[in-house]
Design a protein around this motif. Structure first.
Motif, short mmCIF file in Angstrom:
data_model
loop_
_atom_site.label_atom_id
_atom_site.label_comp_id
_atom_site.label_asym_id
_atom_site.label_seq_id
_atom_site.Cartn_x
_atom_site.Cartn_y
_atom_site.Cartn_z
N ILE A 84 0.77 -1.18 0.13
CA ILE A 84 0.04 0.08 0.02
C ILE A 84 0.72 1.24 0.25
CG2 ILE A 84 -1.82 1.29 1.16
CD1 ILE A 84 -2.75 -1.24 0.08
N VAL A 87 -3.15 6.71 0.18
CA VAL A 87 -4.76 7.02 0.31
C VAL A 87 -5.03 7.85 -0.87
CG1 VAL A 87 -6.67 7.35 1.54
CG2 VAL A 87 -4.84 6.08 2.58
N LEU A 89 -7.97 10.30 -2.16
CA LEU A 89 -9.24 11.09 -1.70
C LEU A 89 -9.92 11.80 -2.75
CD1 LEU A 89 -8.06 12.21 2.10
CD2 LEU A 89 -9.09 10.06 1.15
N HIS A 96 -12.91 7.54 -3.83
CA HIS A 96 -11.81 7.37 -2.91
C HIS A 96 -11.26 6.03 -3.23
CE1 HIS A 96 -13.65 10.64 -1.06
NE2 HIS A 96 -12.66 10.60 0.13
N SER A 97 -10.15 5.87 -2.93
CA SER A 97 -9.29 4.50 -3.48
C SER A 97 -7.85 4.44 -2.57
CB SER A 97 -8.95 4.55 -5.01
OG SER A 97 -8.45 3.29 -5.32
N ALA A 98 -7.12 3.59 -3.06
CA ALA A 98 -5.66 3.38 -2.60
C ALA A 98 -4.78 3.39 -3.85
CB ALA A 98 -5.69 2.10 -1.62
N TYR A 100 -1.59 1.54 -4.74
CA TYR A 100 -0.99 -0.20 -4.33
C TYR A 100 -0.32 -0.72 -5.50
CZ TYR A 100 -5.13 -1.71 -6.99
OH TYR A 100 -5.97 -1.89 -8.11
#
Length: 221
Positions: A84, A87, A89, A96-98, A100
């Motif tokens: 990860i 983050v 935003l 919203h997601s990440a 990775y």
């Protein structure tokens, strides 16, 4: 590598690649993987430390554990490593997601049966987590063949795999441009803490030092 039916992405295919060097970089940076397989009672996913040796993954665990006994029997498994990076935003909750980087490896594992080879491989797993731990000037004791009797080691060829990554910012829609909230990217990194010696060690020996190049502590002194 050419994608197979189960490594072909149906959603966001632009995020999926199959470069072996990139896959190895993620597997080498990750400290642990999750191993998924099916049982008579349903699916199971188990985390474990691992290492990569050439084109092979090396997994280990209790010789009597469910994961080891099932995988050693030759059932299909899926090994996943995920890093990860942050983050993401957006202005709308749905965006919203990440960020990775992840690798999924499909295949079957093989148990190392020879006790001496298994003990040697267990030592190499330790070395992959803390380079120099068993070879440095103040090396820890290597695994014995008796200790290896209680710990199984599996090797799994890295043949069928896919990489999926996500980076950048949220895919906000024009209708949300006027939403008055902060949007952007928050990076996340793994930061090592200060090594804490046990009661016997005290201050007699130097602690391992973190090497950001390999994302590991090194025992070189």
């Amino acid at each position: 590598m050419s994608p197979s039916a189960r490594t072909t992405a149906e959603r966001y295919p632009e995020r999926v690649t199959y470069d072996r060097a990139d896959a190895y970089a993620i597997l080498d940076e990750a400290l642990a993987v999750h191993v998924g397989f099916t049982t008579d009672e349903g699916p199971v996913v188990i985390p474990t430390l691992h290492m990569r040796e050439g084109d092979q993954l090396v997994l280990h665990g209790s010789a009597y554990g469910r994961f080891i006994t099932a995988a050693a029997a030759g059932i299909p498994v899926c090994v996943t490593a995920t890093l990860i990076d942050g983050v993401i935003l957006g202005r709308a909750a749905s965006h919203h997601s990440a960020a990775y980087r992840s690798v999924m490896v499909f295949g079957r594992a093989r148990a190392i049966e020879d006790a001496e080879e298994r003990a040697e491989m267990l030592g190499r797993v330790v070395e992959s987590v803390v380079p120099g731990r068993l070879t440095g000037p103040r090396a820890a004791r290597r695994p014995s063949t008796e200790e290896a009797h209680y710990t199984a080691v599996l090797t799994m060829p890295i043949e069928e795999f896919s990489i999926k990554t996500r980076a950048g910012f949220a895919r906000d829609e024009p209708k949300d441009d006027e939403v008055e909230t902060w949007a952007g990217f928050i990076p996340l990194t793994t930061s090592p803490g200060m090594p804490l010696p046990d009661a016997i060690t005290g201050n007699r020996f130097p602690a391992p030092e973190y090497d950001p190049a390999v994302h590991r502590f090194r025992q070189d002194r």
